[in-house]
Design an enzyme around this catalytic site. Structure first.
Site, PDB file in Angstrom:
ATOM      1  N   GLU A  69       0.873  -1.170   0.082  1.00  0.00           N
ATOM      2  CA  GLU A  69      -0.103   0.120  -0.089  1.00  0.00           C
ATOM      3  C   GLU A  69       0.716   1.094  -0.107  1.00  0.00           C
ATOM      4  OE1 GLU A  69      -0.314  -2.556   2.091  1.00  0.00           O
ATOM      5  OE2 GLU A  69      -2.288  -3.300   1.604  1.00  0.00           O
ATOM      6  N   HIS A 128     -11.200  -4.366   9.811  1.00  0.00           N
ATOM      7  CA  HIS A 128     -12.129  -4.453   8.463  1.00  0.00           C
ATOM      8  C   HIS A 128     -13.237  -3.263   8.634  1.00  0.00           C
ATOM      9  CE1 HIS A 128      -9.896  -8.090   7.278  1.00  0.00           C
ATOM     10  NE2 HIS A 128     -10.178  -7.646   6.100  1.00  0.00           N
TER      11      HIS A 128
END
Lengths: 351, 333
Positions: free
Chosen positions: B60, B129
């Site tokens: 990322e 999440h």
């Protein structure tokens, strides 16, 4: 406890090429059969979790199918409750091999308060047990590797002897910054840590050649001052041999090792995935040839450890076991609302 | 006005912008062959090829930083991060680089990139999440942050974000992708945009101002309709749409009219968006207030996996109605 994990306490290996491979490695017939039963046990739990997800009882499922030999082979080299294991979400078989039960895994998948991993707090696939020294992870890919390195660093200060940390990850994780940083520090410090890459060729849908710029993850080890070893991850004996050597190296102060287990993911990444959309049909058909359970079963039969009748009886017993565990897990009430704040911060009352 | 889903609105807008401007390119994990973890990029790899729709390794910080680099020479990268939780792996690139490059280099290079990412919980994916970190980005001068709640706004704001010359964090929401709504007819208005930094009065009213964004704006509209039907209450709903720049005048004007305000957000209460809104109201509309500003937010725990605990931790209709009653009738909680 589902199996004897302490194979490192077995008699010294007998390097007699005339002996079956497990005997050469110092493993007893019983240990092989226990591993086979364990691999089938965890496959049954895997099956059951997918069923429960369709019934709305287990929201999220992530498979270990195809990875069982790699995880059980490593577990033979780990002294559960002594060495520290830092797994990733694919390691359900490892959790079971180290001593968690089918019921433990089902409670985790169903978010029950008695889920030993998190008390119903963490989504499935984040295994944890203080007693077994299985360290909980986050969901950020590869971020747990540095914890294993930190544990290994801590051994030097706590003075624990003859101990190693072992951490597991997929090939996709080897792109992450934390992976490179952890490998660098482990190499610089020559820490007692073993890195196990379970390379199944896919990071969810992205094939390894688009994730990893070299053919073998093991070759990356050279850049971090540690040996890299490639093994057939569907061959439990090959994995055990590599893991045992690496753990012994780590425990005796010879530094870290990277082991790459080449294997196959037999099912979609998770219950939110359909791998027929991105894996060629021929590849999916061929997956049946790479099932590590079949491989170990065939080995056991070839060497007279098992016959068809005994295998069938074993399967029936394991089927009854997962049914009973499912029933038991389902009957556990959901976590009480007043437990919402439990464990947010530590307290003096905790151990 | 065609009715489409939030997901379709994003997908069509990406496609149109890629046709309009060859400098628009996409990158992220699983966005090509897999079509995105939430299928927002469906069909785009086939249509535009691997050069403009790049499946990245799980790196990322690497690909968000690459987007900033590519943007400096004129590309308009639209980066997808699977969920906002994992954008934290790249936050250094957003905060210490993308947000500052134009300013710190004396205006010599622009960074026209977009970081698209869904936040929010409620779908049993547990703490790592399900978080809401838009407030972290909204805190940073140099970034712009938008958070549409409808397919209509998703279309208009994504166009604006891609065309904007500054880095924009575009907040989506897991629970909104399948929601449906009207969008402007492309034949009539294929170039429809919504200005960044402008809130909308999603529903006019006179008794109380209810302020929300993203998924909570959907809940706010729902409750406002319900309380009008059941109790004859007239609630004005402001959908912020942009968190930075924040449209303070719209909020202040509305509260001057209604004299009461409730703010709802899915994220945690402490230091949240609601805190900023409440401070804005007391600074600029204190004399008009008939009651303290109420805040509704998530319970301050990592969001648990077990469904019953997750439900208990997220703000819902009951919490919101209770806060509205307290603001209207002064009932103490």
């Amino acid at each position: 406890m589902s199996m004897q994990t302490d194979a490192s306490l077995a008699p010294p290996p007998a390097n007699d090429p005339a002996l079956p491979r497990h005997r050469q490695l110092g493993l007893s017939d019983e240990q092989v059969l226990a591993a086979l039963a364990g691999m089938q046990r965890v496959r049954n739990v895997d099956d059951r979790l997918w069923q429960l997800s369709r019934q709305g009882k287990a929201h999220f499922v992530i498979t270990s199918a195809g990875h069982e030999a790699a995880q059980f082979g490593c577990a033979w080299a780990i002294r559960a409750g002594h060495d520290y294991s830092v797994p990733y979400y694919r390691d359900m078989a490892l959790a079971l091999a180290l001593g968690q039960t089918s019921l433990d895994l089902l409670l985790h998948g169903m978010g029950k308060p008695t889920d030993p991993a998190s008390g119903g707090r963490q989504m499935f696939g984040h295994f944890s047990s203080r007693a077994l020294r299985i360290v909980s992870g986050s969901s950020s890919v590869g971020s747990h590797i540095v914890h294993a390195v930190g544990l290994a660093l801590a051994f030097r200060i706590t003075g624990e002897q003859d101990i190693a940390a072992i951490t597991f990850f997929g090939e996709g994780a080897t792109s992450e910054g934390a992976w490179h940083e952890g490998m660098t520090i482990a190499g610089v410090q020559q820490l007692p840590v073993v890195f196990v890459c379970e390379n199944n060729g896919y990071a969810i849908s992205v094939p390894a050649h688009r994730e990893v710029p070299v053919r073998d993850v093991a070759t990356k080890a050279a850049g971090y001052g540690m040996p890299g070893v490639i093994v057939d991850g569907t061959d439990i004996f090959a994995v055990y041999a590599a893991a045992r050597t690496a753990m012994q190296r780590a425990r005796s102060g010879e530094g870290p090792t990277l082991i790459e287990c080449k294997l196959h993911r037999l099912r979609p990444h998770s219950n939110a995935d359909d791998h027929s959309k991105y894996r060629p049909a021929a590849e999916l058909t061929a997956l049946a040839q790479h099932d590590p359970i079949d491989k170990l079963r065939d080995y056991a039969m070839q060497h007279g450890l098992l016959n068809v009748e005994r295998w069938q009886a074993m399967q029936q017993q394991l089927k009854a076991e997962v049914d009973a565990a499912t029933l038991a897990a389902d009957q556990v009430p959901n976590p009480p609302l007043e437990s919402l704040y439990d464990h947010l911060y530590g307290s003096a009352a905790e151990a | 006005m065609p009715v489409i889903t939030y997901r379709q609105a994003l997908n069509e807008t990406l496609r149109q912008e890629m046709h309009r401007d060859p400098n628009v390119m996409l990158m992220g994990e699983e966005i090509g062959v897999f079509e995105g973890s939430y299928k927002v990029t469906a069909g785009l790899l086939q249509e535009f090829g691997a050069k403009r729709v790049l499946d990245t390794p799980i790196a990322e910080e690497g690909f968000v930083g690459m987007a900033a680099g590519a943007a400096m020479i004129g590309l308009r990268p639209v980066v997808e991060i699977m969920t906002i939780n994992f954008s934290l792996l790249a936050i250094d690139q957003m905060v210490n680089h993308a947000a500052k490059i134009h300013y710190m280099f004396g205006g010599q290079a622009k960074v026209p990139m977009v970081l698209r990412t869904p936040g929010g919980g409620g779908v049993q994916l547990a703490a790592t999440h399900s978080q809401n970190f838009e407030v972290w980005y909204a805190y940073v001068p140099g970034l712009k942050v938008v958070a549409p709640s409808t397919p209509h706004d998703a279309r208009g704001l994504l166009r604006s974000a891609i065309r904007d010359d500054d880095p924009v964090v575009f907040l989506e929401n897991l629970a909104l992708y399948n929601t449906k709504g009207d969008v402007p007819d492309e034949a009539d208005d294929g170039d429809y945009t919504i200005p960044i930094g402008k809130a909308t009065i999603a529903r006019a009213g006179s008794d109380l101002t209810l302020i929300a964004y993203s998924r909570m704006a959907v809940l706010a509209m729902d409750i406002a309709r319900r309380l009008e039907a059941e109790e004859g209450l007239s609630i004005e709903v402001i959908d912020l749409r942009s968190l930075r720049p924040l449209d303070r005048p719209t909020i202040i004007e509305s509260v001057k009219k209604t004299g009461r305000a409730v703010v709802i957000e899915e994220g945690w209460l402490t230091y949240g968006i609601g805190a900023e809104i409440a401070a804005t109201i007391q600074e600029h509309a204190f004399d008009y207030l008939d009651a303290p500003v109420k805040r509704v937010a998530g319970v301050e725990v990592p969001l648990p996996y077990a469904k019953v605990l997750e439900r208990a931790a997220l703000p819902n209709d009951k919490h919101l109605i209770k806060a509205i009653r307290e603001a209207l009738y002064g009932t103490r909680s």
